[in-house]
Write an enzyme that holds these catalytic residues in place. Structure first.
Site, short mmCIF file in Angstrom:
data_model
loop_
_atom_site.label_atom_id
_atom_site.label_comp_id
_atom_site.label_asym_id
_atom_site.label_seq_id
_atom_site.Cartn_x
_atom_site.Cartn_y
_atom_site.Cartn_z
N GLU A 196 -6.44 -7.97 -0.59
CA GLU A 196 -6.82 -7.91 0.84
C GLU A 196 -8.37 -7.38 1.01
OE1 GLU A 196 -4.77 -5.23 3.59
OE2 GLU A 196 -2.91 -5.60 2.62
N GLU A 201 0.71 -1.41 -0.18
CA GLU A 201 0.01 0.04 0.02
C GLU A 201 0.98 1.26 -0.09
OE1 GLU A 201 -3.11 -0.17 3.00
OE2 GLU A 201 -4.12 -1.54 1.81
C1 GAL Z 1 -4.16 -2.50 4.86
C2 GAL Z 1 -2.83 -2.90 5.15
C3 GAL Z 1 -2.69 -4.31 5.88
C4 GAL Z 1 -3.47 -4.12 7.01
C5 GAL Z 1 -4.97 -3.79 6.85
C6 GAL Z 1 -5.90 -3.82 7.91
O1 GAL Z 1 -4.30 -1.38 4.75
O2 GAL Z 1 -2.13 -3.34 3.82
O3 GAL Z 1 -1.25 -4.83 6.14
O4 GAL Z 1 -2.81 -3.30 7.92
O5 GAL Z 1 -5.07 -2.61 6.06
O6 GAL Z 1 -7.08 -3.31 7.62
#
Ligand code: GAL
Length: 626
Positions: free
Chosen positions: A294, A143
């Site tokens: 994710e 990110e």
């Molecule tokens: C994203 C990040 C992850 C984790 C996640 C939590 O922004 O890439 O590492 O922090 O959020 O929601």
């Protein structure tokens, strides 16, 4: 195959857990995990001293169990030794405060020291593992810009000046572009130019805009530098498309081999936001299948109130991404952390273990995705494009505007949601993109537009397309200089209206057609357009202009209910939904080039529904295939 899995952070756990993890991954149908994302301090415990033995075992374990690795370069989280040794490489905020190490993304994107150390560890990882059988893909960084997109330190100042020098070649050109005759801001030496740090009053908007462009470019340049070290296997980075606006996703999309993005539920209508993010990710990848790197199985930990997902919601969310073209469904993270800032963030394997709702849903989803493997590779066709330009969003994000209530991203998402409610799938496009494949193009908020972008929309309409343009669009050029002679400057001819003054609203305003306008109104004069709706005093609120073979509609306000307007423009353009469905039932179609197609019907309501003769029970998702 639909890729299934999540981030695996084994360094947070004793080694005994690792073998249990891979066995459970198999049970859940996991095909791929992202590893090493936050492992820098374990891989390089002290500067120049490396420890890869434990990571060798991780990758070997994955290989032995037939689970693919999406291998990260660990550069998103420099270890404490980095901040301790090189405090000058830590980011500085607008007010001049330098942050300390102790979180993640503790580095200035323009710091030469950071770049050097990041490339060094990335190269070590690449050299050691690029031929490892388990590694199928690279996950560069994590990110980009999530927490440190804009740094105002001296290194950033120097890099910003170099970027400006390249862009403008001469100070005269820069002074002209930035309109520095205003408030005696004329620069006589490059050295005088700083990042837009805290000042006594308003800063120069063009200066701010260029700094935003520069800052985004600095991150893309870091990506490219790391990627160049990795070798032939495909590489990507997880964007935050539709959620974070400091990085220009279009530039990242050009740099990656395949677009990957993350999405977390947010807002009052989270599944509408999800649809926007998914459509955006697909569009960034040129319509080809993309990777959901994710999302969450249940609650996150970073909102004030972190709601757990209801039973069935995890499946609805995942399949909604799949419906909109994702070929990978992955989560943050595999095993819920025991310690650290994200211990209350849900995962595929929760604290309570396998006798849980989340685990059962995780396993069931893995099995379902396996059964849907033939969907992979199919694409989503859209007849509608929504125009989105980061420069425009950035330019409008300056405090000296007619109102601070007209928020471009909110407007863009509202218009997308109106189409979502009508069952219409749309792509997201830049104003300069090829629009010839669409029937309807909507530009909800395009304060800034290039001449090329404006001409592109004109040509699209002239060739028979239908356009719908939102208020306060076409106002400035790419240097945030007003287009003179009446608003909406760049679109005045196309829309057949000329606006002389803006009247932001303190409260909603009644429209003659029975609706209500919000936030914004204009004093518009019809030149060649006809009014389809007016304010009660007769001023045009919704106009329609014939242009070549097509028509261009304009709104001078934000209607509280966009549905009749969307229905009208869709009808004019001959745009219909993927299938007839009751309100709240999302319908999207994915199709293979050979014609095999899959209709996804996602019931977000408490009522049972029927779509194309197929029952879609309340809260359920039904996929009908060939
Ligand atoms: C994203 C990040 C992850 C984790 C996640 C939590 O922004 O890439 O590492 O922090 O959020 O929601």
């Amino acid at each position: 195959m639909i890729v299934y899995g999540g981030d695996w952070n084994p360094e947070q756990w004793p080694e005994e857990t690792w073998s249990e993890d891979v066995v459970l991954m198999r049970e859940a149908g996991v095909t791929r995990v992202s590893v090493g994302i936050f492992a820098w301090s374990h891989l390089e415990p002290e500067e120049g001293r490396y420890d890869f033995a434990w990571f060798d075992r991780i990758l070997d374990l994955l290989g032995e169990h037939g689970i693919e690795a999406c291998l990260a370069t660990p550069t998103a989280a420099p270890p404490p030794w980095f901040g301790h040794t090189y405090p000058e490489a830590l980011p500085v905020d607008r007010d001049g405060r330098r942050v300390h190490h102790g979180s993640r993304q503790g580095f200035c994107p323009s710091s030469p020291i950071y770049r050097d150390r990041a490339l060094r560890i990335a190269e070590k990882v690449a050299d050691r593992y690029r031929d490892h059988e388990a590694v199928v893909m690279w996950h560069v960084h994590n990110e980009y810009g999530c927490h440190n997109a804009r740094c105002y330190c001296d290194a950033s100042a120097e890099a910003f000046r170099a970027w400006l020098c390249e862009r403008y070649q001469s100070l005269d050109a820069l002074n002209d572009a930035w309109g520095t005759a205003f408030w005696s801001q004329r620069y006589s030496d490059w050295a005088q130019i700083l990042p837009p740090r805290i000042t006594s009053f308003l800063t120069n908007p063009a200066h701010e805009l260029d700094f935003k462009r520069f800052s985004s470019d600095a991150l893309v340049s870091l990506y490219r530098a790391e990627r160049a070290l990795l070798g032939p296997k495909p590489a990507t980075t997880n964007l935050m498309a539709g959620a974070h606006w400091d990085m220009d996703c279009w530039s990242f999309a050009e740099a990656v081999d395949v677009v990957a993005t993350d999405h977390y539920l947010i807002g009052e209508h989270p599944h509408e936001d999800l649809a926007f993010a998914a459509d955006y990710a697909r569009s960034l990848n040129g319509g080809r299948p993309w990777l959901l790197m994710e999302h969450s199985t249940s609650a996150v930990n970073w909102q004030g109130l972190n709601l757990a997902k209801d039973p069935g919601e995890l499946r609805r969310n995942s399949l909604a991404h799949l419906a909109r073209g994702a070929d990978a469904i992955m989560f943050f993270q595999w095993r819920q952390s025991r310690a650290g800032a994200e211990k209350w963030h849900s995962a595929m394997l929760p604290h309570a273990g396998t006798d849980t709702k989340i685990w059962r849903e995780t396993v069931a989803l893995g099995a379902e995705l396996k059964s849907l493997r033939d969907v992979s590779g199919s694409t989503v066709a859209a007849d509608v494009a929504i125009l989105l330009d980061h420069d425009s969003v950035w330019a409008q994000d300056h405090p000296a505007q007619p109102t601070d209530r007209l928020k471009p991203v909110e407007v863009i998402k509202e218009w997308h949601a109106a189409l979502w409610r009508a069952g219409i799938t749309c792509d997201i496009a830049r104003p300069e993109h090829d629009l010839s494949g669409y029937r309807l193009v909507v530009a909800p908020s395009l304060y800034l537009v290039s001449d090329e972008g404006a001409a592109n929309l004109e040509n699209f309409v002239a060739a028979g397309g239908v356009a719908l343009v939102g208020p306060y669009s076409g106002i400035v050029d790419p240097h945030d200089r007003v287009r003179l002679g009446g608003y909406p400057g760049a679109f005045r001819d196309l829309l057949g209206v000329s606006v002389e003054e803006f009247f932001p609203l303190t409260e909603p305003i009644a429209l003659a057609g029975g609706g209500v306008g919000r936030i914004w109104s204009e004093q518009a004069r019809l030149t060649t357009a006809k009014a389809l709706d007016t304010y009660r005093d007769g001023r045009p609120a919704w106009t329609r202009n014939e242009w070549g073979g097509g028509t261009a509609h304009y709104l001078t306000t934000l209607p509280a209910d966009l549905s009749p307007i969307m229905a009208r423009v869709c009808e004019e353009a001959g745009v219909t939904p993927a299938a007839q469905a009751p309100p709240g039932v999302e319908v999207v179609r994915r199709t293979h080039p050979d014609g095999r197609s899959y209709l996804f019907a996602i019931n977000h309501t408490d009522e049972d529904a029927v779509v194309e003769g197929v029952a879609v029970p309340a809260g359920d998702v039904v996929v009908t295939g060939p």
